[in-house]
Every structure is written in structure tokens, then in C-alpha cells.
Design a protein around this motif. Structure first.
Motif, short mmCIF file in Angstrom:
data_model
loop_
_atom_site.label_atom_id
_atom_site.label_comp_id
_atom_site.label_asym_id
_atom_site.label_seq_id
_atom_site.Cartn_x
_atom_site.Cartn_y
_atom_site.Cartn_z
N GLY A 374 0.83 -1.20 0.00
CA GLY A 374 0.00 0.00 0.00
C GLY A 374 0.86 1.24 0.00
O GLY A 374 2.10 1.19 -0.09
N ASP A 375 0.23 2.39 0.12
CA ASP A 375 0.92 3.67 0.04
C ASP A 375 1.97 3.86 1.13
O ASP A 375 1.77 3.46 2.28
N LEU A 377 3.19 6.98 3.05
CA LEU A 377 2.63 8.32 3.25
C LEU A 377 3.67 9.31 3.76
O LEU A 377 4.79 8.94 4.10
N GLY A 406 -3.95 1.68 -3.39
CA GLY A 406 -3.82 3.03 -2.86
C GLY A 406 -3.56 4.04 -3.96
O GLY A 406 -3.28 3.69 -5.11
N GLU A 408 -1.13 6.62 -3.93
CA GLU A 408 0.28 6.92 -4.17
C GLU A 408 1.01 5.74 -4.82
O GLU A 408 1.91 5.93 -5.65
N ARG A 427 -8.26 1.26 -3.84
CA ARG A 427 -8.40 1.03 -2.39
C ARG A 427 -7.77 -0.31 -2.05
O ARG A 427 -8.06 -1.32 -2.69
N SER A 449 2.55 -1.58 4.20
CA SER A 449 2.16 -0.23 3.80
C SER A 449 2.29 0.68 5.00
O SER A 449 2.52 0.21 6.12
N SER A 450 2.13 1.98 4.80
CA SER A 450 1.99 2.88 5.94
C SER A 450 0.75 2.49 6.72
O SER A 450 -0.26 2.05 6.13
N SER A 452 -1.83 3.86 8.26
CA SER A 452 -3.16 4.37 7.96
C SER A 452 -3.64 4.01 6.57
O SER A 452 -4.79 4.29 6.21
N SER A 453 -2.79 3.37 5.76
CA SER A 453 -3.22 2.92 4.43
C SER A 453 -4.17 1.73 4.52
O SER A 453 -4.89 1.44 3.57
N SER A 455 -3.47 -1.73 5.24
CA SER A 455 -3.11 -3.10 4.86
C SER A 455 -3.28 -4.09 6.01
O SER A 455 -3.38 -5.30 5.78
#
Length: 469
Positions: A374-375, A377, A406, A408, A427, A449-450, A452-453, A455
Motif C-alpha cells: 500500500g501507500d 505516506l 492506494g 500513491e 483502495r 504499507s503505511s 493508515s493505508s 493493509s
């Protein structure tokens, strides 16, 4: 049992208007009613998204012993006492300051771009074999978490371990002055939170703020392999830090890594400590785990702890959820696959570390290496470049299949699509059905991922879908 705070000491430290009589000693400190325990003092902090005063009825229902508030109108007639202060967060910081003043524990503060929490957890695990250890829960490392953790420091603790994080300059400075550590560790400097800084050197400057709160005569422990090692050493010396020690593979390191043997479920390494060689095993895989363990060995030596206790403890350390924990899961069609949970956080450096971990993981027959990403951030204007630059390390790691979710991470999808099989969704949660359809026996699936993304929701869904072997 020694209380965390006697009722008298607690009232004196708060320096507010007491309404009602406090009849019992304080057994804990809470700022969150979801985790509040019976007997805790509840601090109704006003945050950016929530106001603790709105949760006072819940705090009372769950058995809070006293309320610390700044908005008297929020409190109706109540069966428990409360203290009115000018600012609740400042009151919590006063309790934290008093906790540090009364403590005789050896206090260690850890910062760095990656590896803070894992180093803290290995250190907690190791030091608990020789004394009473108090440390941050999870990653309580910000302007709320650090004073909360410090206010909970038991008077009889032998060691206190405090992770201190930041995503802006001047954040570490105020927190380290609270903690007043005897020893500080900077794990490494990397492009994390880059969107809030002019460049990596500015990140190094922000991390170096940790030297300002180090007690006189204390020690700074630095990563000798980091390209900012000399830069940080000069920063420490500028703050009159006399004792600077280092760990790493380079010959200049005081605690030197001689060799590494990476295995699927553990790591072995050879080190030089005080002119003596030792071969050590840590029960978690990955070169980054070896680096974290080396820092912990250095701390043990600096604090003059019998190194044998630390060596034994490292053998049974395992990675935590979200930070490399492994699950062998059973498919309904038969056979198993390996899930590596790296879902807690992500940045350009930790992504590369995770790819290396996946690359070194043993596959079953006909298995594939699968990355679910995922992203990353807080990269600001650097986001596109940093996501695109993940393509080469993915290819080098021999990853066979990539799921990307995501906004990004789409930059990576655009440059990676022609080189191997890639699934992309805007998403990350929309990837789940695709992942479930693709997984087969012998696969190794790594998720990162970050935080809050989201995952971690993929991890939870897989653990819910499949039984553990």
C-alpha cells in the motif's frame, strides 16, 4: 503491592482544584477509555479529533478513580472526585516529570527513521531477564504517548525504555527533556516523513535533537554503518556528549558485526565485543533484526549487564504483529502458505528491508513470492519518485507477483506493470478478493504499507479466512 501513585503524591503533582476526596491510591494513568482499567486516573485531553471530556461518563462507568479536567461544565454530579487544571496535557506532563525525578531506573531513549519499535521490543525482552522493565506500549512515541508512558513509570523500575518519534522538527526536543535519558540510540537516518522536511539532512538534524536531553555523563549509541554517522557524532559532541559509542559492520564500530547467517525463521551473527568474538542467534529473520539486536548487545555492555542473559533472551525473541510476524496458514484445498505481517508502517528504506526479507524466505513446492503493498505516506513532493524507485528492489528480490492498493502506490504500478504480474486497486481493501483467488500452497505472502493505508485489514482478513497450521 506498591501503588503507581499514592493519593497524596498524585494530588500534589497535579496542582489543580480538587473537587471531592480521593480515597484510594492511583493504580494507572489513562487518556483513552477504550483501554482504561479500574482504578486508573483519567486525563480528559482535548486532541485534534476527540475531546476527552466527552468520554467522562464512560470513564466513570469503567471504574476511573479520579478525573483530570479543564472544562468544569463537562462534569455533572459524579460519584468520583475530579481535579480542575488549566491544561490537561500540561498536567500529564507534570506527572511525567515527577515520575522521572523520583525514578532510579536506567533510562534509555530510542529514535531513528526505522527500527525504533523493534529495537525497543528486543531491548524490553532482553532487559526483563535482569530487572523490572517499563517501556512504551505499541508505538506511544509522540507528544501524548511519551508523557503518558513516563507518567506510568513505576517507582521501583530498574529500566525505562522510551521510543521517541517525530514528523516535524522540534518535536523530539521537548520530549527528550521530559525523559532525561541516561543513554540514547539513533537507529538510522532515512527518507521518512520527507514531505515535512527539505531533505534527509534536515531529518538528521531533527533526530539529533535527542542529544539535548541526555543526562550529563550519558552515552549516545549510533549506527556506524549509517551515512550520517559522522554528522550525528559531531552533533552529539556539539551538545557536550562525551561518550559516543557505535555499532555496525564497519571497522570503526565499537560493537562490530563480523558475519551474518540469515535463515528462514531466525538469524545468526558473529560479533566482536570488547575484543572477544561471540556467535549469536536471534529468533527472528532478517538483516535488520541483526542490526537491532547488535544495538541491544551494545546497550547491555554499556550498562554493564551480564551479556549471557542477553544472548539467551535473543534466541527466543520473535517478531511482533505488523513488524514481521509470521503465520503458516492452511488452505481449504490443502497445503499451507506463509504470511509475513509487515503491515504496521512503511517508508522507502523499510520497504527495501521487507523485500529482502521476502526474498530470503523459503518457498514450498511451486510456491511464489507475493508482495501486497500500500501507500507510503508523508513523502510530499517526493512521493512519486520514491514509489517508482521501489521497482528495481522488487525485481532484484525475485518477487513473482505484486498486489498494489492506494493512490500513491499507483506510481509504482505504472512503472512495474511491464516487468511482472501486477494487480492494482485504488483502495487496498479491494485487493482481498484478488489475493484470495491467487494464493496457492507453497506461496509466501508479505503485506506492507503505511499504517493508515489499511493493509492491516488484509492481514486480519487472511487470518480470519484461514486456520493456522
Amino acid at each position: 503491592m506498591i501503588p503507581l501513585w499514592t493519593k497524596r503524591a498524585f494530588a500534589d503533582v497535579l496542582d489543580g482544584e480538587m473537587v471531592g476526596a480521593l480515597h484510594n491510591d492511583i493504580t494507572g494513568i489513562s487518556i483513552d477509555t477504550r483501554t482504561l482499567q479500574h482504578g486508573d486516573a483519567f486525563f480528559a485531553i482535548q486532541g485534534a479529533q476527540f475531546d476527552g471530556h466527552d468520554f467522562i461518563p464512560t470513564a466513570i462507568k469503567k471504574g476511573a478513580s479520579i478525573l483530570v479536567i479543564e472544562n468544569k461544565s463537562a462534569v455533572r454530579p459524579t460519584p468520583i472526585p475530579f481535579v480542575i487544571v488549566d491544561n490537561v496535557l500540561d498536567a500529564l506532563r507534570r506527572v511525567a516529570t515527577s515520575a522521572r525525578e523520583r525514578s532510579r531506573a536506567k533510562i534509555i531513549a530510542i529514535t531513528g527513521s526505522v527500527g525504533k519499535t523493534t529495537t525497543k521490543e528486543i531491548l524490553r525482552h532482553a532487559l526483563s531477564t535482569v530487572g523490572k522493565v517499563h517501556a512504551n506500549l505499541a508505538s506511544f512515541n509522540n507528544h501524548f504517548g511519551v508523557p503518558l508512558t513516563l507518567s506510568r513509570l513505576p517507582a521501583d523500575a530498574d529500566f525505562g525504555i522510551f521510543e521517541i518519534g517525530m514528523n516535524h522538527e522540534n518535536e523530539i526536543r521537548s520530549l527528550v527533556w521530559l525523559v532525561k535519558p541516561d543513554l540514547v540510540i539513533i537507529t538510522c537516518i532515512a527518507a521518512v516523513h520527507l514531505g515535512y522536511f527539505s531533505g534527509i539532512e534536515a531529518i538528521a538534524d531533527a533526530k539529533a535533537e535527542i542529544f539535548e536531553g541526555l543526562k550529563v555523563g550519558g552515552t549516545a549509541l549510533l549506527n556506524a554503518d549509517d551515512k550520517f554517522f559522522t554528522y550525528l557524532m559531531k552533533k552529539a559532541q556539539k551538545e557536550n556528549v562525551v561518550h559516543v559509542r557505535s555499532f555496525g559492520k564497519t571497522t570503526r564500530a565499537n560493537y562490530r558485526l563480523l558475519d551474518v547467517y540469515l535463515h528462514t525463521d531466525s538469524s545468526c551473527f558473529k560479533v566482536m565485543i570488547n575484543r572477544q568474538e561471540a556467535t549469536i542467534k536471534i529468533g527472528a529473520p532478517g538483516y535488520h533484526m541483526v542490526q537491532n539486536a547488535l544495538a541491544v548487545l551494545a546497550v547491555g555492555d554499556i550498562l554493564k549487564i551480564d551479556i549471557a542473559h542477553i544472548l539467551i533472551s535473543l534466541q527466543n525473541f520473535i517478531a511482533k504483529g505488523g513488524r514481521g510476524k509470521r503465520y503458516e496458514l492452511v488452505l481449504s484445498s490443502g497445503g499451507t502458505f506463509l504470511l509475513i505481517d509487515e503491515s504496521y508502517n512503511a517508508n522507502p528504506l523499510s520497504m527495501r528491508v521487507a523485500f529482502a526479507l521476502l526474498s530470503n524466505s523459503a518457498l514450498g513446492a511451486y510456491g511464489r513470492r507475493i508482495a501486497v503493498l500500500g501507500d507510503m505516506l508523508e513523502l510530499g513532493s517526493f512521493s512519486r519518485e520514491e514509489h517508482e524507485k521501489l521497482a528495481k528492489p522488487i525485481q532484484k528480490a525475485g518477487i513473482n507477483l505484486v498486489f498494489l492498493g492506494g493512490q500513491e502506490i499507483k506510481h509504482l504500478a505504472n512503472v512495474l506493470h511491464d516487468d511482472l504480474q501486477v494487480f492494482y486497486c485504488e483502495r487496498i481493501e479491494d485487493l482481498l478478493s484478488l489475493i484470495l483467488h491467487e494464493i496457492r500452497a507453497g506461496d509466501v505472502v508479505m503485506i506492507k504499507s503505511s499504517n493508515s493505508s489499511g493493509s492491516s485489514r488484509i492481514v486480519a482478513a487472511l487470518l480470519d479466512q484461514y486456520k493456522r497450521a
